[in-house]
Design a protein around this motif. Structure first.
Motif, PDB file in Angstrom:
ATOM      1  N   ASP A  18      18.784  57.271  19.412  1.00 35.59           N
ATOM      2  CA  ASP A  18      17.392  57.531  19.786  1.00 35.59           C
ATOM      3  C   ASP A  18      16.491  57.351  18.568  1.00 35.59           C
ATOM      4  O   ASP A  18      16.848  57.753  17.455  1.00 35.59           O
ATOM      5  N   ILE A  20      13.202  58.376  16.711  1.00 35.55           N
ATOM      6  CA  ILE A  20      12.220  59.459  16.655  1.00 35.55           C
ATOM      7  C   ILE A  20      10.849  58.873  16.326  1.00 35.55           C
ATOM      8  O   ILE A  20      10.671  58.214  15.299  1.00 35.55           O
ATOM      9  N   ASN A  72      10.804  64.885   7.442  1.00 33.89           N
ATOM     10  CA  ASN A  72      11.213  63.516   7.065  1.00 33.89           C
ATOM     11  C   ASN A  72      10.596  63.059   5.743  1.00 33.89           C
ATOM     12  O   ASN A  72      10.427  61.879   5.506  1.00 33.89           O
ATOM     13  N   VAL A  84      17.071  68.281  11.594  1.00 29.78           N
ATOM     14  CA  VAL A  84      16.632  67.967  12.952  1.00 29.78           C
ATOM     15  C   VAL A  84      17.745  68.304  13.947  1.00 29.78           C
ATOM     16  O   VAL A  84      18.831  67.745  13.870  1.00 29.78           O
ATOM     17  N   ARG A  86      20.245  68.135  16.753  1.00 33.33           N
ATOM     18  CA  ARG A  86      20.801  66.897  17.296  1.00 33.33           C
ATOM     19  C   ARG A  86      21.935  67.238  18.260  1.00 33.33           C
ATOM     20  O   ARG A  86      22.728  68.136  18.007  1.00 33.33           O
ATOM     21  N   GLN A  90      24.719  62.103  19.522  1.00 37.11           N
ATOM     22  CA  GLN A  90      23.396  61.495  19.394  1.00 37.11           C
ATOM     23  C   GLN A  90      23.208  60.999  17.955  1.00 37.11           C
ATOM     24  O   GLN A  90      23.688  61.619  17.007  1.00 37.11           O
ATOM     25  N   HIS A  92      20.152  59.911  15.302  1.00 37.28           N
ATOM     26  CA  HIS A  92      18.714  59.906  15.048  1.00 37.28           C
ATOM     27  C   HIS A  92      18.351  58.743  14.130  1.00 37.28           C
ATOM     28  O   HIS A  92      18.835  58.649  13.013  1.00 37.28           O
ATOM     29  N   PHE A  94      15.139  57.315  12.302  1.00 35.16           N
ATOM     30  CA  PHE A  94      13.832  57.903  11.995  1.00 35.16           C
ATOM     31  C   PHE A  94      13.112  57.185  10.865  1.00 35.16           C
ATOM     32  O   PHE A  94      13.654  56.293  10.208  1.00 35.16           O
ATOM     33  N   ALA A 116      22.357  60.339  11.147  1.00 37.08           N
ATOM     34  CA  ALA A 116      21.002  59.791  11.120  1.00 37.08           C
ATOM     35  C   ALA A 116      20.894  58.610  10.153  1.00 37.08           C
ATOM     36  O   ALA A 116      21.666  58.502   9.200  1.00 37.08           O
TER      37      ALA A 116
END
Ligand SMILES: [Zn+2]
Length: 194
Positions: A18, A20, A72, A84, A86, A90, A92, A94, A116
């Motif tokens: 996903d 962000i 971030n 973050v 999660r 998943q 991330h 970003f 991430a």
């Protein structure tokens, strides 16, 4: 073989990447879609070779609830605290609204222990920045999450080595930079069914 904890989240369900939405306003909706698109191409490419899926293109999402302000802006802090919230499985993707400490001109960075990876301020704010150019770096950072290390200086102690094409992809290549050998390694790291 040692990998990050993220790798151990594999249970046979494809990881969902996903994005962000915390990019500057000049990054359009189409631009955000373009950033995610290579993940979908990779998902299909993996399935074509291995017969099952390991990753899925997710959605553009808003900043998950519970992320602290300025989550971030400080990469060292992000690495330390995985700030973050999660879901298991998943990923991330970003915008790091800062430079990578000590590597100011790094355009992208992976944080495998937090599941991430990011495109950095250094790259996003350059005038010649175009989301379509980011297929290669997205592949490269995603494979860091999958347990891949740079081929130069690879010592066999952590993860598996990237192909030369995947290693160089940050500068030069698109989604095709994940080679047959890279994807074959995925079969060992993420066996069908978990
Ligand atoms: Zn790298």
């Amino acid at each position: 073989m040692r990998y990050s904890d993220f790798v151990s989240e594999w249970d046979g369900t494809p990881f969902r990447v996903d994005l962000i939405q915390d990019f500057p306003n000049f990054v359009s909706e189409a631009g955000l879609d373009a950033l995610l698109a290579p993940v979908g191409l990779l998902a299909d490419k993996i399935e074509a070779q291995l017969g099952y899926r390991i990753v899925e293109m997710g959605d553009v999402i808003s900043v998950p609830e519970g992320a602290p302000p300025d989550w971030n802006e400080d990469l060292d802090e992000f690495r330390r605290t995985c700030p973050v919230p999660r879901e298991v499985g998943q990923v991330h993707f970003f915008h790091l609204d800062n430079y990578v400490p000590g590597v100011r001109d790094a355009g992208a960075v992976a944080v495998p222990d937090c599941g991430a990876f990011a495109i950095t301020k250094y790259r996003v704010e350059r005038e010649d920045w175009r989301p379509d150019d980011w297929a290669g770096p997205v592949m490269h950072e995603l494979f860091h999450l999958f347990g891949f290390a740079h081929i130069d200086g690879y010592d066999g102690r952590r993860g598996v080595p990237m192909s030369r094409a995947l290693d160089d992809s940050a500068a030069t290549r698109g989604a095709e930079s994940a080679t047959w050998v890279d994807i074959d390694y995925l079969r060992c790291i993420f066996p069908e069914g978990g």
